[in-house]
Scaffold this motif. Sequence first.
Motif, PDB file in Angstrom:
ATOM      1  N   ALA A  50       0.848  -1.191   0.000  1.00  0.00           N
ATOM      2  CA  ALA A  50       0.000   0.000   0.000  1.00  0.00           C
ATOM      3  C   ALA A  50       0.883   1.239   0.000  1.00  0.00           C
ATOM      4  CB  ALA A  50      -0.915   0.009   1.215  1.00  0.00           C
ATOM      5  N   ILE A  51       0.681   2.077  -1.005  1.00  0.00           N
ATOM      6  CA  ILE A  51       1.471   3.307  -1.114  1.00  0.00           C
ATOM      7  C   ILE A  51       0.598   4.485  -0.695  1.00  0.00           C
ATOM      8  CG2 ILE A  51       0.877   3.689  -3.544  1.00  0.00           C
ATOM      9  CD1 ILE A  51       3.780   4.636  -3.973  1.00  0.00           C
ATOM     10  N   SER A  52       1.189   5.412   0.026  1.00  0.00           N
ATOM     11  CA  SER A  52       0.454   6.592   0.480  1.00  0.00           C
ATOM     12  C   SER A  52       1.439   7.745   0.646  1.00  0.00           C
ATOM     13  CB  SER A  52      -0.246   6.311   1.806  1.00  0.00           C
ATOM     14  OG  SER A  52       0.703   5.991   2.817  1.00  0.00           O
ATOM     15  N   LYS A  53       0.900   8.947   0.852  1.00  0.00           N
ATOM     16  CA  LYS A  53       1.818  10.061   1.025  1.00  0.00           C
ATOM     17  C   LYS A  53       1.305  11.065   2.046  1.00  0.00           C
ATOM     18  CE  LYS A  53       0.210  12.706  -3.020  1.00  0.00           C
ATOM     19  NZ  LYS A  53       0.655  13.349  -4.281  1.00  0.00           N
ATOM     20  N   ASP A  54       2.258  11.752   2.647  1.00  0.00           N
ATOM     21  CA  ASP A  54       1.986  12.837   3.576  1.00  0.00           C
ATOM     22  C   ASP A  54       2.545  14.096   2.932  1.00  0.00           C
ATOM     23  OD1 ASP A  54       2.082  14.750   5.618  1.00  0.00           O
ATOM     24  OD2 ASP A  54       2.340  13.231   7.169  1.00  0.00           O
ATOM     25  N   LYS A  55       1.652  14.902   2.362  1.00  0.00           N
ATOM     26  CA  LYS A  55       2.106  16.082   1.630  1.00  0.00           C
ATOM     27  C   LYS A  55       2.868  17.049   2.522  1.00  0.00           C
ATOM     28  CE  LYS A  55      -1.529  16.164  -1.900  1.00  0.00           C
ATOM     29  NZ  LYS A  55      -2.617  16.961  -2.503  1.00  0.00           N
ATOM     30  N   ALA A  56       2.425  17.185   3.751  1.00  0.00           N
ATOM     31  CA  ALA A  56       3.068  18.140   4.663  1.00  0.00           C
ATOM     32  C   ALA A  56       4.517  17.762   4.950  1.00  0.00           C
ATOM     33  CB  ALA A  56       2.274  18.228   5.957  1.00  0.00           C
ATOM     34  N   LYS A  57       4.816  16.461   4.872  1.00  0.00           N
ATOM     35  CA  LYS A  57       6.168  15.985   5.166  1.00  0.00           C
ATOM     36  C   LYS A  57       6.964  15.661   3.902  1.00  0.00           C
ATOM     37  CE  LYS A  57       4.947  14.010   9.669  1.00  0.00           C
ATOM     38  NZ  LYS A  57       4.931  12.781  10.507  1.00  0.00           N
ATOM     39  N   ASP A  58       6.352  15.871   2.719  1.00  0.00           N
ATOM     40  CA  ASP A  58       7.033  15.516   1.468  1.00  0.00           C
ATOM     41  C   ASP A  58       7.532  14.068   1.524  1.00  0.00           C
ATOM     42  OD1 ASP A  58       8.593  18.716   0.559  1.00  0.00           O
ATOM     43  OD2 ASP A  58       6.663  17.830   0.019  1.00  0.00           O
ATOM     44  N   THR A  59       6.698  13.210   2.055  1.00  0.00           N
ATOM     45  CA  THR A  59       7.101  11.821   2.265  1.00  0.00           C
ATOM     46  C   THR A  59       6.050  10.868   1.720  1.00  0.00           C
ATOM     47  OG1 THR A  59       8.401  12.365   4.239  1.00  0.00           O
ATOM     48  CG2 THR A  59       7.692  10.084   4.009  1.00  0.00           C
ATOM     49  N   VAL A  60       6.535   9.840   1.058  1.00  0.00           N
ATOM     50  CA  VAL A  60       5.692   8.763   0.541  1.00  0.00           C
ATOM     51  C   VAL A  60       6.040   7.498   1.300  1.00  0.00           C
ATOM     52  CG1 VAL A  60       5.237   7.302  -1.459  1.00  0.00           C
ATOM     53  CG2 VAL A  60       5.355   9.784  -1.721  1.00  0.00           C
ATOM     54  N   TYR A  61       5.010   6.731   1.647  1.00  0.00           N
ATOM     55  CA  TYR A  61       5.199   5.496   2.404  1.00  0.00           C
ATOM     56  C   TYR A  61       4.837   4.290   1.548  1.00  0.00           C
ATOM     57  CZ  TYR A  61       5.053   8.920   6.147  1.00  0.00           C
ATOM     58  OH  TYR A  61       5.305  10.012   6.948  1.00  0.00           O
ATOM     59  N   LEU A  62       5.532   3.205   1.780  1.00  0.00           N
ATOM     60  CA  LEU A  62       5.197   1.935   1.148  1.00  0.00           C
ATOM     61  C   LEU A  62       5.052   0.910   2.259  1.00  0.00           C
ATOM     62  CD1 LEU A  62       4.805   0.493  -1.609  1.00  0.00           C
ATOM     63  CD2 LEU A  62       7.182  -0.284  -1.386  1.00  0.00           C
ATOM     64  N   GLN A  63       3.803   0.547   2.538  1.00  0.00           N
ATOM     65  CA  GLN A  63       3.544  -0.466   3.554  1.00  0.00           C
ATOM     66  C   GLN A  63       3.508  -1.838   2.901  1.00  0.00           C
ATOM     67  OE1 GLN A  63      -0.467  -1.104   5.306  1.00  0.00           O
ATOM     68  NE2 GLN A  63       0.498  -0.712   7.286  1.00  0.00           N
ATOM     69  N   ILE A  64       4.242  -2.767   3.479  1.00  0.00           N
ATOM     70  CA  ILE A  64       4.290  -4.123   2.944  1.00  0.00           C
ATOM     71  C   ILE A  64       3.762  -5.071   4.013  1.00  0.00           C
ATOM     72  CG2 ILE A  64       5.713  -5.878   1.860  1.00  0.00           C
ATOM     73  CD1 ILE A  64       7.848  -3.718   1.403  1.00  0.00           C
ATOM     74  N   LYS A  65       2.659  -5.722   3.708  1.00  0.00           N
ATOM     75  CA  LYS A  65       2.037  -6.651   4.643  1.00  0.00           C
ATOM     76  C   LYS A  65       2.399  -8.092   4.286  1.00  0.00           C
ATOM     77  CE  LYS A  65      -2.026  -3.650   5.127  1.00  0.00           C
ATOM     78  NZ  LYS A  65      -3.491  -3.561   4.955  1.00  0.00           N
ATOM     79  N   SER A  66       2.229  -8.968   5.249  1.00  0.00           N
ATOM     80  CA  SER A  66       2.449 -10.399   5.010  1.00  0.00           C
ATOM     81  C   SER A  66       3.747 -10.641   4.242  1.00  0.00           C
ATOM     82  CB  SER A  66       1.268 -10.994   4.243  1.00  0.00           C
ATOM     83  OG  SER A  66       0.058 -10.799   4.940  1.00  0.00           O
ATOM     84  N   LEU A  67       4.821 -10.096   4.763  1.00  0.00           N
ATOM     85  CA  LEU A  67       6.108 -10.183   4.080  1.00  0.00           C
ATOM     86  C   LEU A  67       6.505 -11.616   3.799  1.00  0.00           C
ATOM     87  CD1 LEU A  67       7.781  -7.258   5.916  1.00  0.00           C
ATOM     88  CD2 LEU A  67       8.057  -7.652   3.469  1.00  0.00           C
ATOM     89  N   LYS A  68       7.091 -11.816   2.621  1.00  0.00           N
ATOM     90  CA  LYS A  68       7.555 -13.125   2.173  1.00  0.00           C
ATOM     91  C   LYS A  68       9.054 -13.065   1.921  1.00  0.00           C
ATOM     92  CE  LYS A  68       3.208 -13.756  -0.374  1.00  0.00           C
ATOM     93  NZ  LYS A  68       2.616 -14.038  -1.699  1.00  0.00           N
ATOM     94  N   PRO A  69       9.731 -14.201   1.993  1.00  0.00           N
ATOM     95  CA  PRO A  69      11.172 -14.203   1.694  1.00  0.00           C
ATOM     96  C   PRO A  69      11.491 -13.596   0.319  1.00  0.00           C
ATOM     97  CG  PRO A  69      10.557 -16.254   2.732  1.00  0.00           C
ATOM     98  CD  PRO A  69       9.274 -15.508   2.485  1.00  0.00           C
ATOM     99  N   GLU A  70      10.596 -13.780  -0.628  1.00  0.00           N
ATOM    100  CA  GLU A  70      10.844 -13.226  -1.960  1.00  0.00           C
ATOM    101  C   GLU A  70      10.711 -11.712  -2.023  1.00  0.00           C
ATOM    102  OE1 GLU A  70       8.748 -15.734  -1.159  1.00  0.00           O
ATOM    103  OE2 GLU A  70       6.903 -15.661  -2.376  1.00  0.00           O
ATOM    104  N   ASP A  71      10.265 -11.086  -0.939  1.00  0.00           N
ATOM    105  CA  ASP A  71      10.242  -9.623  -0.864  1.00  0.00           C
ATOM    106  C   ASP A  71      11.617  -9.070  -0.487  1.00  0.00           C
ATOM    107  OD1 ASP A  71       6.978  -9.789   0.660  1.00  0.00           O
ATOM    108  OD2 ASP A  71       7.461  -9.317  -1.427  1.00  0.00           O
ATOM    109  N   THR A  72      12.539  -9.929  -0.139  1.00  0.00           N
ATOM    110  CA  THR A  72      13.884  -9.493   0.215  1.00  0.00           C
ATOM    111  C   THR A  72      14.524  -8.788  -0.968  1.00  0.00           C
ATOM    112  OG1 THR A  72      14.191 -11.264   1.842  1.00  0.00           O
ATOM    113  CG2 THR A  72      16.188 -10.281   0.890  1.00  0.00           C
ATOM    114  N   ALA A  73      14.930  -7.538  -0.747  1.00  0.00           N
ATOM    115  CA  ALA A  73      15.482  -6.725  -1.833  1.00  0.00           C
ATOM    116  C   ALA A  73      15.924  -5.376  -1.287  1.00  0.00           C
ATOM    117  CB  ALA A  73      14.444  -6.513  -2.926  1.00  0.00           C
TER     118      ALA A  73
END
Length: 118
Positions: free
Chosen positions: A68-91
């Motif tokens: 899930a990608i989202s952003k906080d305009k006031a902080k000039d920051t974008v977040y990437l939430q990763i749920k149910s992490l899998k070994p293949e997400d290693t990167a």
Amino acid sequence: QVHAVESGGGVVQPGETLTLSCTAPGLTSNNCGIDWYRQPAGEQREWVSSIGSDGNTVYRDSVKGRFAISKDKAKDTVYLQIKSLKPEDTALYSCKASGCKAADPAYMGPGTQVTVSS
């Protein structure tokens, strides 16, 4: 030019949730979007997700429902939430500004390492 820096990576166990941050001074004032990429060790970098200046989001098919990608305009920051992490997400996860004149196509942040291991 808008340059982004990533943070939030770490070593996590399968099934956990992790939220990565991409901070890019000037992101909001320059109406830029952000693209997230990841590169497993020894493999090619692949695009993961994007959020436009208008808030529209796009995901790679293989991560839909878990990322899930989202952003906080006031902080000039974008977040990437990763749920149910899998070994293949290693990167190494990195982000860059996009869709605006201030984006530097040659620049990619140093990245933040995500390692999923039991």
